[in-house]
Design an enzyme around this catalytic site. Structure first.
Site, PDB file in Angstrom:
ATOM      1  N   HIS A  37       3.165  -1.051 -10.024  1.00  0.00           N
ATOM      2  CA  HIS A  37       3.074   0.078 -10.957  1.00  0.00           C
ATOM      3  C   HIS A  37       3.322  -0.386 -12.392  1.00  0.00           C
ATOM      4  O   HIS A  37       2.624   0.027 -13.322  1.00  0.00           O
ATOM      5  CB  HIS A  37       4.131   1.132 -10.610  1.00  0.00           C
ATOM      6  CG  HIS A  37       3.986   1.752  -9.255  1.00  0.00           C
ATOM      7  ND1 HIS A  37       4.847   1.472  -8.223  1.00  0.00           N
ATOM      8  CD2 HIS A  37       3.092   2.644  -8.761  1.00  0.00           C
ATOM      9  CE1 HIS A  37       4.506   2.177  -7.151  1.00  0.00           C
ATOM     10  NE2 HIS A  37       3.429   2.889  -7.438  1.00  0.00           N
ATOM     11  N   GLY A 148      -4.755   0.278  -9.250  1.00  0.00           N
ATOM     12  CA  GLY A 148      -4.581  -1.068  -8.714  1.00  0.00           C
ATOM     13  C   GLY A 148      -5.645  -1.403  -7.677  1.00  0.00           C
ATOM     14  O   GLY A 148      -6.042  -0.544  -6.889  1.00  0.00           O
ATOM     15  N   LYS A 150      -5.009  -3.137  -5.223  1.00  0.00           N
ATOM     16  CA  LYS A 150      -4.328  -3.079  -3.918  1.00  0.00           C
ATOM     17  C   LYS A 150      -4.983  -2.010  -3.050  1.00  0.00           C
ATOM     18  O   LYS A 150      -5.217  -2.217  -1.872  1.00  0.00           O
ATOM     19  CB  LYS A 150      -2.857  -2.772  -4.151  1.00  0.00           C
ATOM     20  CG  LYS A 150      -2.194  -1.984  -3.069  1.00  0.00           C
ATOM     21  CD  LYS A 150      -1.229  -2.800  -2.308  1.00  0.00           C
ATOM     22  CE  LYS A 150      -0.673  -2.150  -1.070  1.00  0.00           C
ATOM     23  NZ  LYS A 150      -0.336  -0.758  -1.176  1.00  0.00           N
ATOM     24  N   ASP A 151      -5.236  -0.836  -3.658  1.00  0.00           N
ATOM     25  CA  ASP A 151      -5.884   0.269  -2.940  1.00  0.00           C
ATOM     26  C   ASP A 151      -7.367   0.230  -3.297  1.00  0.00           C
ATOM     27  O   ASP A 151      -7.872   1.090  -4.024  1.00  0.00           O
ATOM     28  CB  ASP A 151      -5.224   1.583  -3.340  1.00  0.00           C
ATOM     29  CG  ASP A 151      -3.742   1.586  -3.010  1.00  0.00           C
ATOM     30  OD1 ASP A 151      -3.399   1.909  -1.874  1.00  0.00           O
ATOM     31  OD2 ASP A 151      -2.934   1.196  -3.886  1.00  0.00           O
ATOM     32  N   SER A 187       5.324   0.766  -2.290  1.00  0.00           N
ATOM     33  CA  SER A 187       6.532   1.585  -2.142  1.00  0.00           C
ATOM     34  C   SER A 187       6.929   1.639  -0.679  1.00  0.00           C
ATOM     35  O   SER A 187       8.109   1.725  -0.339  1.00  0.00           O
ATOM     36  CB  SER A 187       6.266   3.001  -2.659  1.00  0.00           C
ATOM     37  OG  SER A 187       5.798   2.946  -3.991  1.00  0.00           O
TER      38      SER A 187
HETATM   39  P1  AMP Z   1       0.998   4.691  -5.485  1.00  0.00           P
HETATM   40  O1  AMP Z   1       2.240   5.114  -6.225  1.00  0.00           O
HETATM   41  O2  AMP Z   1       1.281   3.839  -4.296  1.00  0.00           O
HETATM   42  O3  AMP Z   1       0.084   5.862  -5.199  1.00  0.00           O
HETATM   43  O4  AMP Z   1       0.181   3.753  -6.460  1.00  0.00           O
HETATM   44  C1  AMP Z   1      -0.089   4.132  -7.781  1.00  0.00           C
HETATM   45  C2  AMP Z   1      -1.012   3.122  -8.392  1.00  0.00           C
HETATM   46  O5  AMP Z   1      -0.398   1.844  -8.352  1.00  0.00           O
HETATM   47  C3  AMP Z   1      -2.348   2.984  -7.636  1.00  0.00           C
HETATM   48  O6  AMP Z   1      -3.396   2.795  -8.574  1.00  0.00           O
HETATM   49  C4  AMP Z   1      -2.128   1.751  -6.814  1.00  0.00           C
HETATM   50  O7  AMP Z   1      -3.316   1.054  -6.492  1.00  0.00           O
HETATM   51  C5  AMP Z   1      -1.277   0.929  -7.747  1.00  0.00           C
HETATM   52  N1  AMP Z   1      -0.546  -0.085  -6.987  1.00  0.00           N
HETATM   53  C6  AMP Z   1       0.283   0.114  -5.941  1.00  0.00           C
HETATM   54  N2  AMP Z   1       0.712  -1.074  -5.452  1.00  0.00           N
HETATM   55  C7  AMP Z   1       0.118  -2.036  -6.198  1.00  0.00           C
HETATM   56  C8  AMP Z   1       0.133  -3.461  -6.197  1.00  0.00           C
HETATM   57  N3  AMP Z   1       0.853  -4.145  -5.315  1.00  0.00           N
HETATM   58  N4  AMP Z   1      -0.614  -4.110  -7.113  1.00  0.00           N
HETATM   59  C9  AMP Z   1      -1.360  -3.424  -8.011  1.00  0.00           C
HETATM   60  N5  AMP Z   1      -1.423  -2.093  -8.068  1.00  0.00           N
HETATM   61  C10 AMP Z   1      -0.695  -1.397  -7.178  1.00  0.00           C
END
Ligand code: AMP
Length: 308
Positions: A37, A148, A150-151, A187
């Site tokens: 994040h 990210g 990642k997703d 997370s």
């Molecule tokens: P989330 O809070 O898990 O919904 O993620 C919020 C944003 O953070 C999304 O765009 C995710 O793809 C990004 N994100 C989560 N984990 C990672 C990671 N390890 N590397 C890069 N971006 C991430």
């Protein structure tokens, strides 16, 4: 940093900023911040006058048997992270601000892209993501939004919905950030016991094994998929959900491993559902891999992790 809970207040602040000629960078999240994040916040901070982070654990994107109730939360810690990263506005709406009438009867569906990969095991997930992201884009207004890799499938879905619906948002994909042993930051890693945490590093090792196969000349997607799947199932504490090899552009099946290729895995370790991926550009004998970055290492579009 301003903490904003109401939609109208956020709209007012951002309309005023744009009227003053300021650009808006937007990072949508579900909180419990880690370096993944933070990397998005930094990219947005570098590029924009005003940086908005949203924190909303969106119930629509969780299936009935999924982890909405137990999703890790730390609102105070998250606010401190935003402050430290120079975020201007943390938008953290209560559930009834986002969905005052209960679950919305209006939803956004993105076909095709959501059918495979995580869409198979999580049939309501991407509809929930597409709906909340569309709603957040409508609230934030014209901006550049950072997601990210990642997703990876989520990023493809969001890009496509912004384009299909002509939303005034530029969608930017950012590098996948990893722990030193290669585990993709998430997370949900908080759910892992010490043993599960150690075992979870198998996902990245399996993806690297796949990359090495392609570098050694493998061009059959089914064989590549099998190599990656076998590498994951060698670890007993991890249960494979899928290993897939698809086109990185439209997530469609491939006849051959060439062009822009996504190698993606999903698996469970204990209570945690983990996803990971690498992308490859394969042109003849030339293979370039994007494996992401290790947290703390210099950020770059090219991978700083060696592919061997
Ligand atoms: P989330 O809070 O898990 O919904 O993620 C919020 C944003 O953070 C999304 O765009 C995710 O793809 C990004 N994100 C989560 N984990 C990672 C990671 N390890 N590397 C890069 N971006 C991430």
């Amino acid at each position: 940093m301003k903490l904003v809970e109401r939609i109208d207040d956020l709209r007012g602040l951002l309309d005023d900023a744009r009227a003053d000629g300021k650009s808006v960078g937007f990072v949508p999240t579900m909180g419990f911040f880690h370096e993944g994040h933070r990397s998005l916040m930094r990219v947005a901070r570098d590029a924009h006058d005003v940086v908005v982070v949203s924190l909303f654990v969106n119930p629509l994107q969780f299936g009935p048997a999924e982890d909405l109730g137990g999703y890790p939360r730390d609102p105070e810690g998250d606010a401190a992270v935003c402050e430290a990263e120079g975020v201007d506005i943390l938008f953290a709406p209560p559930g009834d601000e986002m969905y005052p009438d209960g679950p919305p009867v209006t939803g956004v569906t993105v076909a095709d892209l959501t059918e495979g990969l995580c869409g198979l095991g999580r049939p309501v997930h991407f509809g929930g993501v597409a709906t909340v992201v569309t709603k957040l884009f409508s609230i934030v207004g014209p901006c550049t939004a950072y997601f990210g890799r990642k997703d990876f499938q989520q990023l493809a879905v969001v890009r496509r919905l912004a384009r299909d619906l002509s939303l005034p948002v530029e969608v930017v994909g950012c590098p996948l950030v990893r722990e030193p042993d290669g585990l993709a930051m998430s997370s949900r890693n908080a759910y892992l016991s010490d043993r599960e945490r150690a075992a979870a590093a198998v996902l990245f090792r399996a993806l690297r094994t796949g990359v090495a196969e392609v570098q050694a000349g493998e061009r059959d997607p089914a064989t590549l998929r099998r190599v990656v799947a076998n590498a994951v199932t060698a670890e007993q504490r991890v249960r494979l959900e899928y290993a897939e090899v698809v086109s990185a552009g439209d997530l469609a099946p491939l006849e051959r491993v060439e062009g822009d290729v996504l190698v993606a895995v999903a698996a469970r370790a204990g209570k945690a559902r983990l996803i990971d991926n690498v992308t490859l550009r394969v042109e003849g004998q030339s293979v370039t891999a994007d494996l992401g970055v290790i947290a703390g290492a210099e950020m770059s579009e090219e991978t700083p992790c060696a592919a061997s």
